[in-house]
Motif scaffolding. Structure first.
Motif: not given
Length: 135
Positions: A107-135
């Motif tokens: 948790p003290g590694n700022k660069d690693g924390a920023e990268q991990r947060m970026a990956f989490a945001r990318a996954a979240l964005k893809d998940m939201i896009d998936f949820l709002f796709q028309e069936d």
């Protein structure tokens, strides 16, 4: 019967299966409701969208259970499912050959924390896009 054949009521060494935990008293569940199984052509059309989040220690079966649950929901309920694994995003961008040591996840590694947060945001964005796709 009641002999030593291991069947119901047996006094043999096999343990009898206890199903009492599957039955709730009416006082515990005063208004039981059930969703009927989907009909052919109307599979999975319950009208709700759900997100399940798996969190835990590495190599404990989160991805395996997620994939199995998706398989089950697709096969038996016709639900559209997808697994969004943040670790897959990390391996895709940083390379699958790279081993991330404990320092990367510190948790003290700022660069690693920023990268991990970026990956989490990318996954979240893809998940939201998936949820709002028309069936």
């Amino acid at each position: 019967g009641g002999g030593g054949d291991g069947g119901p009521g047996s006094s043999g060494s096999k343990m009898a299966r206890n199903t009492s935990s599957f039955i709730l008293d009416a006082a515990d569940n005063p208004t039981p409701q059930s969703i009927p199984p989907p009909e052919f052509g109307n599979q999975g059309n319950i009208g709700e969208k759900h997100v399940l989040v798996m969190v835990g220690l590495p190599a404990r079966g989160k991805t395996h259970m997620s994939k199995r649950l998706c398989q089950y929901l697709r096969f038996f309920h016709g639900a559209r499912t997808q697994v969004f694994n943040v670790g897959s995003y990390r391996r895709k961008i940083l390379g699958s050959n790279r081993k991330n040591n404990a320092e990367y996840f510190d948790p003290g590694n700022k660069d690693g924390a920023e990268q991990r947060m970026a990956f989490a945001r990318a996954a979240l964005k893809d998940m939201i896009d998936f949820l709002f796709q028309e069936d």
